[in-house]
Design an enzyme around this catalytic site. Structure first.
Site, short mmCIF file in Angstrom:
data_model
loop_
_atom_site.label_atom_id
_atom_site.label_comp_id
_atom_site.label_asym_id
_atom_site.label_seq_id
_atom_site.Cartn_x
_atom_site.Cartn_y
_atom_site.Cartn_z
N PHE A 99 3.01 8.41 -1.08
CA PHE A 99 2.17 7.22 -0.92
C PHE A 99 0.71 7.54 -1.21
CE2 PHE A 99 5.53 6.52 2.49
CZ PHE A 99 6.41 6.01 1.56
N TRP B 299 0.84 -1.21 0.00
CA TRP B 299 0.00 0.00 0.00
C TRP B 299 0.87 1.26 0.00
CZ3 TRP B 299 -0.05 3.89 3.67
CH2 TRP B 299 -1.07 4.83 3.59
N HIS B 300 2.05 1.16 0.62
CA HIS B 300 2.90 2.35 0.71
C HIS B 300 3.47 2.76 -0.64
CE1 HIS B 300 2.76 1.50 5.01
NE2 HIS B 300 3.21 2.72 5.21
N GLY B 301 3.61 1.83 -1.55
CA GLY B 301 4.15 2.22 -2.84
C GLY B 301 4.30 1.03 -3.76
#
Length: 470
Positions: free
Chosen positions: A470, A320-322
């Site tokens: 993000f 989800w962060h990247g």
């Protein structure tokens, strides 16, 4: 537009607050919506249309779920809503990553690469998509009734203090505050103080440490000392950058009469990774627990599936962060450790501080941040080799030429702040016995430090937050 910019501090914020407080109570949510859309459109007007579309989609899905509750149709509407949200997030955030990954495989097999026009990542999409998903799931679970006020819901999704980088809020926690909230000078002052503290954390500390991190990660042949300095500097920079943003968001919320959840609780004093995730980015970790881990089955279907669900939750949380394998591996790293701690029955005593457990936890966190910070897996592995080769325990000359003693001093100062504030309870007891003067002085110091940070911001002109990507 970012909080730590002159245009926000000296134009947008005073103008918005002036209009907000001159507007009667019944119109304040509309002012929030218009102000938040202006805040977002400052980046790109065309992506504001996507933002509005996501809002309307989830508003309508929430109404349809409500109308069909306790019937199979409600689940179908929920599924449709979640798929719509994840498809939007998946296209804008992971299309480039997916194509690049497939092309790397196809190229090795001798095939022509697939061509895709570069997709622009809309800022804040990870945060407002998660907030929208939590809303329709909460309506389905009957944790909150659907809102019938489109302005209130749109203002919640767009609420500019937390729009770009969280905290990840939930409608059910703020629904009452959108109907009625208090405004007072005391609350505004509390919010202004939190905002200034966050601003100091970001501009004065995180931005001062950033050149050390950049220099360490760009050094061609880092020594062991270079690599450890870079890892420790990034550990501090990320905390003060992100926690600073969260404090500014919470402060802005208070200035507008909202009270958001806290997003950090001294994570670097944790004595286990399990405890770390109860203290770091609390709004995201609790979101992942409530809407992903539990949806996967949580711990309800046996030991193996519990560990599997823990791992998958952290792996997907990392992704989800990247869109990069570094984030996926960072999430997997934490997922494995959480599973091991659960298998071993690791618990943390609130009464006795275990320095060995703290040291091990801090080491594991620092090692994880190296993968998180590295631009790719190859660079991360190269950095790990430098950290654990123990070939040279002195800083290299190229690195020393690229950093200053003041930056190193602020790095040391940042860790003092981390541990002094983390262990504040025994310190406060000491303060109560005679250190009140020092405590009051530290509170008064906020204003001159804020002024100093403003000067620093003006000198550097631009100060983006790490979590904006993000």
């Amino acid at each position: 537009m970012v909080f730590s910019s002159n245009v926000f501090l000296f134009l947008f914020l005073p103008l918005f607050l002036g209009v907000y407080y001159l507007t009667p109570a019944r119109g304040k949510n509309l002012i929030i919506l218009l102000g938040s859309y202006a805040f977002y459109a400052w980046w790109r007007v065309d992506f504001l249309l996507l933002f509005v579309a996501v809002t309307l989609w989830n508003y309508l899905i929430g109404l349809m779920i409500s109308k069909t509750l306790d019937t199979p149709s409600a689940k179908r509407w929920l599924t449709l809503g979640v798929i719509g949200n994840l498809s939007t997030l998946g296209y804008f955030k992971y299309a480039n990553f997916g194509v690049d990954s497939f092309n790397a495989i196809f190229s090795n097999l001798g095939f022509e690469p697939f061509v895709l026009t570069q997709v622009i990542l809309p800022i804040g999409i990870s945060f407002y998509t998660f907030q929208a998903i939590s809303y329709i799931i909460d309506v389905y679970r009957k944790d909150t009734p659907p809102t019938k006020h489109i302005i209130d819901f749109a203002a919640f999704i767009a609420l500019f203090p937390q729009l770009i980088a969280g905290p990840v809020l939930r409608y059910k926690d703020l629904a009452d505050q959108f109907i009625e909230r208090k405004h007072s000078m005391a609350l505004f002052s509390e919010g202004a103080t939190r905002f200034m503290q966050g601003f100091i954390s970001k501009v004065f500390i995180a931005d001062s440490i950033a050149p050390i991190v950049d220099a360490c990660y760009s050094t061609a042949n880092p020594t062991t000392a270079d690599a450890w300095l870079g890892a420790l500097a990034y550990t501090s920079q990320l905390f003060f950058d992100f926690a600073g943003y969260s404090a500014m968001a919470i402060g802005l919320g208070l200035m507008m009469g909202f009270r958001f959840m806290e997003n950090f609780n001294h994570p670097y004093i944790s004595q286990s990774i399990t405890e770390f995730w109860r203290r770091w980015h609390i709004s995201l970790s609790s979101w992942l627990r409530d809407y992903l881990y539990i949806s996967l089955g949580g711990n309800r279907h046996g030991t193996f599936k519990t560990y599997r669900n823990l791992f998958l939750t952290m792996f997907l949380g990392g992704l989800w962060h990247g869109a990069n394998w570094t984030f996926a591996l960072w999430g997997a790293w934490h997922g494995v450790i959480l599973s091991i701690e659960r298998a071993l029955g690791v618990t943390v005593s609130k009464q006795h501080f275990n320095i060995f457990a703290w040291g091990l936890t801090f080491l594991l966190v620092v090692i994880g941040w190296v993968m998180f910070r590295a631009p790719d897996v190859t660079t991360a592995i190269y950095f790990y080799k430098a950290m654990f080769s123990f070939t040279s325990l002195s800083l290299s000359e190229p690195l020393m030429d690229g950093i200053t003693k003041l930056q190193l001093f602020i790095l040391v100062l940042s860790y003092l702040v981390v541990f002094i504030t983390g262990f504040k309870e025994p310190i406060m007891r000491w303060l109560a016995q005679g250190g009140q003067t020092i405590y009051k002085a530290s509170q008064i110091a906020v204003i001159p430090l804020f002024a100093l940070s403003l000067l620093k911001l003006s000198a550097q002109s631009f100060s983006p937050f790490l979590y904006f990507q993000f």
